[in-house]
Write an enzyme that holds these catalytic residues in place. Structure first.
Site, PDB file in Angstrom:
ATOM      1  N   GLU A 426       2.043   1.314  11.964  1.00 54.40           N
ATOM      2  CA  GLU A 426       0.882   2.162  12.199  1.00 54.40           C
ATOM      3  C   GLU A 426       0.280   2.084  13.845  1.00 54.40           C
ATOM      4  OE1 GLU A 426      -2.518   0.408  10.325  1.00 54.40           O
ATOM      5  OE2 GLU A 426      -3.903   1.595  11.131  1.00 54.40           O
ATOM      6  N   ASP A 499      -2.444  -2.517   9.660  1.00 56.25           N
ATOM      7  CA  ASP A 499      -3.575  -3.440   9.818  1.00 56.25           C
ATOM      8  C   ASP A 499      -4.159  -4.003   8.295  1.00 56.25           C
ATOM      9  OD1 ASP A 499      -3.162  -3.054  12.548  1.00 56.25           O
ATOM     10  OD2 ASP A 499      -5.013  -1.617  12.864  1.00 56.25           O
ATOM     11  N   ASP A 501      -7.107  -3.822   7.342  1.00 55.46           N
ATOM     12  CA  ASP A 501      -8.521  -3.437   7.104  1.00 55.46           C
ATOM     13  C   ASP A 501      -8.307  -2.226   6.458  1.00 55.46           C
ATOM     14  OD1 ASP A 501      -7.154  -1.458   8.782  1.00 55.46           O
ATOM     15  OD2 ASP A 501      -8.592  -1.946  10.394  1.00 55.46           O
ATOM     16  N   ASP A 503      -8.652   1.242   6.940  1.00 55.48           N
ATOM     17  CA  ASP A 503      -7.684   2.184   7.542  1.00 55.48           C
ATOM     18  C   ASP A 503      -6.515   1.842   7.191  1.00 55.48           C
ATOM     19  OD1 ASP A 503      -9.767   3.972   8.470  1.00 55.48           O
ATOM     20  OD2 ASP A 503      -9.623   3.271  10.463  1.00 55.48           O
TER      21      ASP A 503
END
Ligand code: 1YM
Length: 637
Positions: A426, A499, A501, A503
């Site tokens: 990403e 990541d 998280d 997102d």
């Protein structure tokens, strides 16, 4: 004991011994799948009793210690002496292999697990099993250990005359199964499906293992009509009606329910005697044929297709279609490598003629619905044509410039796919770190910019035109859809690295959606993995630890001591790690943690999960997250 009885007994033990020696032959495997299969076998006997019209409620309990109890309110398994065997019928049911086939009684076994094996197999593979029967005002009980009878069937008490039913409790044999812990969600999904397929039955699932009991009740008066509604719950239906066809022909009972939604994917599931058929077969072929023929006939008769226009293809008509095709048949023949495809030819004709007739009638009665479906199909036909042109163009282009790889790909040098892996990363910055961190010989890096296209909400022509998706397709080398060829796969492992998280989780889901829709074999064959970057870095006295979860951090802290010398860093994203840290924590094959992505063949819930998470509707997503949040770890919300 008569000699005859003795001989019989030896034969029984040989039968059940064969099951214990080769469990895979009877329940597929001794993995966690086989473990769950034991429950389905017992539940299926109760479902048969419901289909015969004698039972309406089934309880399934996961007890502490991972024993299972199944209770139904049917007639109770017969307790009278079976004259052929010289012992109570219930004992025969649990100790004679293949006794599930209802000896001496009319009717056929309608539901039934993968191999239709039944109670004796579960008994053979259980450390112990107890059956209790309520019948004629008495309570009967018998216990077995590893298939062996512990005592003759006995009366243990009395009950009211009106109370009837069967209760079975068993403990899977830990010396046979690799895994003996039941998964609540796996049972929940399967029992929900069973309840949809058996109109009006009530199935209660209860999990008593935790501090608080978990319980779900599955009861659908609408049967497969409600199944279709459930599968479409996170999507926009194109019309309120659920089209429903039902009938019997050539001893095949046929039930079909369907409804279109505004997505572009087909979601049709076939079932034979309540068993899913991921590879389809004659029943699904009959359905498809009827659908294509009926819609084209209707369109021509009503001038919705001009004489000069091409016929709509089946694919066009099934765009955005959710359907359940359920047949019940006396002697199903399963074909194909995994025996998951129906072979009976009479099922094709039965489904075809029942659906053709009733669908024609439905369309005539509901012209506004017919118009909506045909408009969507015509749009699909045009998009398919545009996609074909776009694809031909890329095919020709790649043929000309010698299959050029995407510019952003940092490929590995080893040319043997067996040794190679590709990280889908990403963002460009994390991509940069990954490029300097990697082991150049075997690890390739493909950075993706921002969020990739949501393939749930785009038609093929748009998907083919998307740069990030094109980059993945060319990097993998396999092609997609009908061009897909797994032997051309350029990497043994495809590793998604995002990541830790919300997102990152969203991007992973978008990527998995794409792979699941367009290259499902990559997932089925075990080529897709999720990287797991650490959540925390702990430094103390020049020493470094990484923790991948809160529990792990706490564990490390309790080992090294909680004091002021601890420097704890919470990683917000991959970009915060330098190349060396990224290598050490997430990419070094010796140290990293990878999670393999798996899917259950023919699992109707996969789509529900994807569309609930990725679709437009907020309410089902909120419900899903609320229901599952407790079980999601490592998500930085
Ligand atoms: C918790 C599991 O096995 N219920 C069950 C099984 C049977 C009957 C009723 C039953 C069937 C018939 C007649 C018949 C079975 N009976 C047999 C056999 N629940 C569970 N409930 N009376 C009762 O089919 O004629 C096998 S299964 F063979 F003994 F009849």
């Amino acid at each position: 004991m008569s000699t005859e009885y003795g001989a019989d007994q030896i034969q029984i033990l040989e039968g059940l011994e064969a099951v214990r020696k080769r469990p895979g032959m009877y329940i597929g495997s001794t993995s966690v799948r086989g473990l769950h299969h034991l429950v389905y076998e017992i539940v299926d006997n109760a479902v048969d009793e419901a289909l015969a019209g004698f039972c309406d409620t089934i309880y399934v309990k996961i007890n502490k210690g991972n024993t299972i109890t199944v209770i139904d309110n049917g007639r109770g398994i017969p307790v009278g002496i079976n004259h052929k065997a010289g012992k109570p019928a219930v004992e025969v049911v649990f100790t004679v292999l293949h006794a599930g086939g209802k000896f001496g009684g009319g009717g056929y076994k309608v539901s039934g697990g993968l191999h239709g094996v039944g109670a004796s197999v579960v008994n053979a593979l259980s450390e112990w099993l107890e059956v209790t029967i309520y019948k004629d005002g008495k309570v009967y009980n018998q216990r077995y250990e590893r298939g062996k009878v512990m005592y003759p069937l006995k009366v243990t008490g009395e009950c009211s005359l009106g109370k009837t039913g069967t209760m079975v409790t068993f403990k899977p044999d830990a010396t046979i199964f690799e895994e003996t812990v039941y998964d609540y969600d796996t049972l929940k999904q399967r029992l929900r499906e069973t309840a949809f397929l058996t109109k009006n039955i009530k199935i209660v699932l209860q999990d008593d293992r935790g501090e608080e009991t978990r319980e779900r009740v599955f009861h659908y008066e609408g049967g497969i009509k409600e199944f279709v509604q459930y599968l479409n719950k996170s999507k926009e239906a194109l019309y309120p009606e659920i089209v429903y066809c039902e009938g019997t022909k050539d001893d095949v009972y046929v039930e079909v329910a369907m409804q279109h939604n505004d997505s572009y994917t087909e979601n049709c599931f076939g079932f034979v005697n309540n068993i899913t058929t991921p590879e389809g077969g004659t029943h699904v072929a009959g359905f498809r044929n009827a659908l294509t023929k009926t819609f084209n006939d209707y369109a021509r008769n009503n001038k919705l297709l001009k004489d000069s226009e091409q016929n709509l293809s089946g694919e066009d008509i099934r765009e955005g279609l959710t359907a359940i095709i359920s047949v019940k048949i006396g002697e199903p023949q399963f074909e194909g490598q995994t025996k998951q495809k129906l072979g009976n030819s009479e099922a094709r004709g039965a489904v075809d003629s029942i659906v053709s007739e009733q669908l024609t009638y439905f369309l005539e009665q509901n012209p506004q619905v017919a118009k909506i479906i045909l408009e969507k199909s015509i749009m699909a036909q045009r998009a398919r044509e545009a996609a074909r042109k776009a694809r031909d163009l890329t095919r020709r282009k790649t043929a000309l410039d010698g299959m050029s790889l995407p510019g952003k790909l940092a490929d590995c040098t080893d040319k043997n796919p067996e040794n190679c892996e590709i990280y889908i990363v990403e963002g460009d910055s994390a991509g940069g770190s990954a490029k300097s961190a990697r082991s150049r010989a075997t690890q390739a890096i493909l950075p993706l910019r921002g969020k990739i296209l949501n393939v749930e909400k785009a038609r093929l022509d748009k998907i083919y035109g998307n740069a990030e998706i094109k980059a993945m397709i060319t990097a993998f080398g396999t092609g997609i859809h009908e061009d897909f060829d797994i032997s051309k796969l350029r990497y043994n492992k495809i590793i998604i690295m995002t990541d830790a998280d919300v997102d990152g989780a969203h991007i992973s889901t978008l990527l998995l959606t794409f792979l699941y829709r367009f290259m499902p074999d990559l997932i089925k064959e075990g080529h897709v993995y999720m990287a797991q970057p650490p959540l925390y870095k702990l430094e103390k006295n020049k020493k470094v630890w990484y923790a991948y979860s809160d529990e792990e951090l706490n564990k490390i802290l309790s080992e090294v001591g909680r004091d002021n010398n601890n420097k704890i860093q919470r990683y917000k994203g991959l970009g915060e790690m330098d190349a060396e840290q990224l290598w050490e924590t997430t990419m070094d094959p010796e140290k990293r943690v990878l999670r393999k992505v798996t899917m259950e063949e023919g699992d109707s819930d996969i789509d529900v999960v994807f569309t609930t998470l990725m679709g437009d509707k907020v309410e089902p997503r909120r419900e899903f997250i609320e229901e599952n949040a407790v079980y999601v770890k490592n998500l930085d919300v």
